[in-house]
Enzyme design. Structure first.
Site, PDB file in Angstrom:
ATOM      1  N   GLU A   1       0.584  -1.604  -0.165  1.00  0.00           N
ATOM      2  CA  GLU A   1      -0.109  -0.001   0.064  1.00  0.00           C
ATOM      3  C   GLU A   1       1.205   1.447  -0.454  1.00  0.00           C
ATOM      4  O   GLU A   1       0.383   2.090   0.210  1.00  0.00           O
ATOM      5  CB  GLU A   1      -1.124  -0.016   1.669  1.00  0.00           C
ATOM      6  CG  GLU A   1      -2.064  -0.867   1.051  1.00  0.00           C
ATOM      7  CD  GLU A   1      -2.820  -1.601   2.631  1.00  0.00           C
ATOM      8  OE1 GLU A   1      -4.423  -0.117   2.409  1.00  0.00           O
ATOM      9  OE2 GLU A   1      -2.835  -2.216   3.349  1.00  0.00           O
TER      10      GLU A   1
ATOM     11  N   TYR B   1      -9.565   3.289  -5.409  1.00  0.00           N
ATOM     12  CA  TYR B   1      -9.079   4.294  -5.439  1.00  0.00           C
ATOM     13  C   TYR B   1      -8.568   4.998  -7.064  1.00  0.00           C
ATOM     14  O   TYR B   1      -7.749   5.895  -6.942  1.00  0.00           O
ATOM     15  CB  TYR B   1      -7.291   4.115  -4.872  1.00  0.00           C
ATOM     16  CG  TYR B   1      -7.002   3.664  -3.740  1.00  0.00           C
ATOM     17  CD1 TYR B   1      -7.451   4.845  -2.697  1.00  0.00           C
ATOM     18  CD2 TYR B   1      -7.166   2.217  -3.510  1.00  0.00           C
ATOM     19  CE1 TYR B   1      -7.416   3.660  -1.676  1.00  0.00           C
ATOM     20  CE2 TYR B   1      -7.087   1.585  -2.056  1.00  0.00           C
ATOM     21  CZ  TYR B   1      -6.829   2.767  -1.115  1.00  0.00           C
ATOM     22  OH  TYR B   1      -6.701   2.454   0.270  1.00  0.00           O
TER      23      TYR B   1
ATOM     24  N   ASN C   1      -9.817  -1.010  10.233  1.00  0.00           N
ATOM     25  CA  ASN C   1      -8.766   0.289   9.777  1.00  0.00           C
ATOM     26  C   ASN C   1      -8.732   0.445  10.936  1.00  0.00           C
ATOM     27  O   ASN C   1      -8.675   2.019  11.589  1.00  0.00           O
ATOM     28  CB  ASN C   1      -9.162   0.832   8.484  1.00  0.00           C
ATOM     29  CG  ASN C   1      -8.107   0.806   7.448  1.00  0.00           C
ATOM     30  OD1 ASN C   1      -7.511   1.360   7.937  1.00  0.00           O
ATOM     31  ND2 ASN C   1      -8.142   0.801   6.571  1.00  0.00           N
TER      32      ASN C   1
ATOM     33  N   ASP D   1     -15.484  -2.129   9.094  1.00  0.00           N
ATOM     34  CA  ASP D   1     -16.314  -1.821   7.561  1.00  0.00           C
ATOM     35  C   ASP D   1     -17.055  -3.253   7.768  1.00  0.00           C
ATOM     36  O   ASP D   1     -17.306  -4.337   8.484  1.00  0.00           O
ATOM     37  CB  ASP D   1     -15.314  -2.368   6.505  1.00  0.00           C
ATOM     38  CG  ASP D   1     -14.451  -1.513   6.223  1.00  0.00           C
ATOM     39  OD1 ASP D   1     -14.214  -0.281   6.354  1.00  0.00           O
ATOM     40  OD2 ASP D   1     -13.218  -1.348   5.844  1.00  0.00           O
TER      41      ASP D   1
ATOM     42  N   SER E   1      -6.780  -2.478   1.772  1.00  0.00           N
ATOM     43  CA  SER E   1      -6.771  -1.836   0.425  1.00  0.00           C
ATOM     44  C   SER E   1      -7.553  -3.039  -0.412  1.00  0.00           C
ATOM     45  O   SER E   1      -6.988  -2.802  -1.897  1.00  0.00           O
ATOM     46  CB  SER E   1      -6.000  -0.983  -0.622  1.00  0.00           C
ATOM     47  OG  SER E   1      -5.352  -0.103   0.432  1.00  0.00           O
TER      48      SER E   1
ATOM     49  N   GLU F   1     -14.200  -5.930   9.503  1.00  0.00           N
ATOM     50  CA  GLU F   1     -12.703  -5.469   9.417  1.00  0.00           C
ATOM     51  C   GLU F   1     -12.713  -4.568  10.574  1.00  0.00           C
ATOM     52  O   GLU F   1     -13.334  -3.487  10.483  1.00  0.00           O
ATOM     53  CB  GLU F   1     -11.631  -5.513   8.333  1.00  0.00           C
ATOM     54  CG  GLU F   1     -11.423  -5.177   7.217  1.00  0.00           C
ATOM     55  CD  GLU F   1     -10.722  -5.142   6.148  1.00  0.00           C
ATOM     56  OE1 GLU F   1      -9.082  -4.597   6.414  1.00  0.00           O
ATOM     57  OE2 GLU F   1     -11.025  -5.308   5.109  1.00  0.00           O
TER      58      GLU F   1
ATOM     59  N   GLY G   1      -7.359   5.231   5.400  1.00  0.00           N
ATOM     60  CA  GLY G   1      -6.715   6.465   4.262  1.00  0.00           C
ATOM     61  C   GLY G   1      -6.872   7.578   4.063  1.00  0.00           C
ATOM     62  O   GLY G   1      -7.857   8.287   4.675  1.00  0.00           O
TER      63      GLY G   1
ATOM     64  N   ARG H   1     -11.810   3.599  11.144  1.00  0.00           N
ATOM     65  CA  ARG H   1     -12.600   2.684  10.612  1.00  0.00           C
ATOM     66  C   ARG H   1     -12.994   1.527  10.677  1.00  0.00           C
ATOM     67  O   ARG H   1     -12.027   0.581  10.524  1.00  0.00           O
ATOM     68  CB  ARG H   1     -12.665   3.267   9.370  1.00  0.00           C
ATOM     69  CG  ARG H   1     -13.291   3.905   8.248  1.00  0.00           C
ATOM     70  CD  ARG H   1     -13.178   4.538   6.605  1.00  0.00           C
ATOM     71  NE  ARG H   1     -13.222   2.482   6.010  1.00  0.00           N
ATOM     72  CZ  ARG H   1     -11.615   2.088   5.559  1.00  0.00           C
ATOM     73  NH1 ARG H   1     -10.919   3.153   5.159  1.00  0.00           N
ATOM     74  NH2 ARG H   1     -11.721   0.615   4.993  1.00  0.00           N
TER      75      ARG H   1
END
Length: 311
Positions: free
Chosen positions: A20, A214, A270, A255, A148, A268, A274, A253
């Site tokens: 990443e 992205y 994070n 998900d 990602s 998951e 990002g 964050r």
């Protein structure tokens, strides 16, 4: 007004050596520009093999971690910063390491009674047909320690499972297959004591993969997320519990999928999200009136409060 001088000299850690790296460089550049625009004495640090010597030789008062993936959000850089006594943004060593490991995060959530899709660890001796029977008609293969959506593949049969394991195992020695949840995908940002408005993600891709995150221009980010007030509050409460159960702090964050019956399933957490122009935490922050520069300042303020014993 924030006294930015109290932050001292801030290292914005970016780049790194993980898969990443490119995304991290973009995150770091955005954070660095925002901090400098607010008058913070911030310096960009491209993290490479010499990071130990570099951080030890320089005089930094604080670090903003804009690293993604292994070496950056898995507890490694956090442990180094602890040894060097440099306060840093985000979760500590334990939560960072745990959050980076999708399999062990799942085991923790399951033990706590939180909803997360059934999964199985894979290896070269796996009974591919039996795994598919146990997980259902469709599954998703994931490297346990990548972010990602790197190395992730949707599969529909035993042959596809075996082939996708071969591809995913090139990214990670630990690979899992997880039951595919058909429905809506949400992401929920946590910022200190606040759970920000959830975002619903819509993509024309099979799932919200690297390109959808992205590169694609047709990915939709629904904010408001489309849930009624009761379900949105349920989702936010679940994300808060999931975040706290892993031991996260500062920001992060979570998900989540919602199945066709309305039930939520944790995917998951994070711990170093990002911060690019496509990123979700800044988007959620904007929904509550927080500009990007104010977001990064608030993250440094959380570090300062922790150091002062107030957080």
């Amino acid at each position: 007004m924030t006294d930015v001088a109290s932050f001292g000299r801030v290292a914005v850690l970016m780049g790194g050596t993980s898969a990443e790296r490119a995304v991290s460089l973009r995150s770091g550049a955005a954070v660095l520009a925002a901090l400098q625009s607010r008058g913070v004495d911030a310096v960009g640090v491209d993290v490479g093999d010499d990071v130990v010597q570099l951080l030890a030789a320089e005089s930094f008062d604080m670090a903003f971690i804009a690293l993604h993936g292994r070496g950056g959000e898995d507890g490694t850089i956090q442990g180094l910063l602890e040894w060097l006594k440099i306060p840093y943004t985000g979760s500590g060593v334990m939560a960072s390491a745990l959050g980076m490991d999708k399999w062990r995060t799942k085991m923790l959530w399951q033990a706590a009674g939180l909803p997360t899709p059934p999964a199985a660890l894979l290896d070269s001796t796996s009974d591919w047909q039996q795994v598919m029977v146990e997980l259902g008609s469709d599954a998703i293969v994931k490297p346990a320690h990548e972010g990602s959506s790197i190395g992730m593949f949707k599969v529909q049969d035993a042959e596809g499972l075996q082939q996708s394991f071969g591809k995913a195992s090139k990214f990670d020695a630990l690979v899992l297959a997880e039951r595919w949840i058909s429905g809506k995908e949400f992401t929920v940002a946590v910022l200190q004591d606040q759970v920000l408005p959830p975002i619903q993600l819509k993509t024309t891709h099979t799932f919200y993969d690297y390109e959808a995150k992205y590169e694609a221009n047709d990915t939709q980010y629904l904010l408001p997320c489309g849930l009624d007030e009761e379900k949105e509050n349920e989702l936010k409460a679940l994300a808060r519990r999931a975040f706290d159960m892993v031991g996260c702090r500062g920001w992060g964050r979570v998900d989540v999928m919602q199945d066709q019956d309305g039930g939520f399933w944790l995917l998951e957490v994070n711990t170093s999200p990002g911060m690019t122009d496509h990123s979700l935490v800044p988007m959620a922050a904007r929904a509550v009136g927080m500009a990007f520069d104010e977001l990064v300042i608030q993250l440094l303020q959380e570090v300062r409060s922790r150091q002062d014993g107030k957080g």
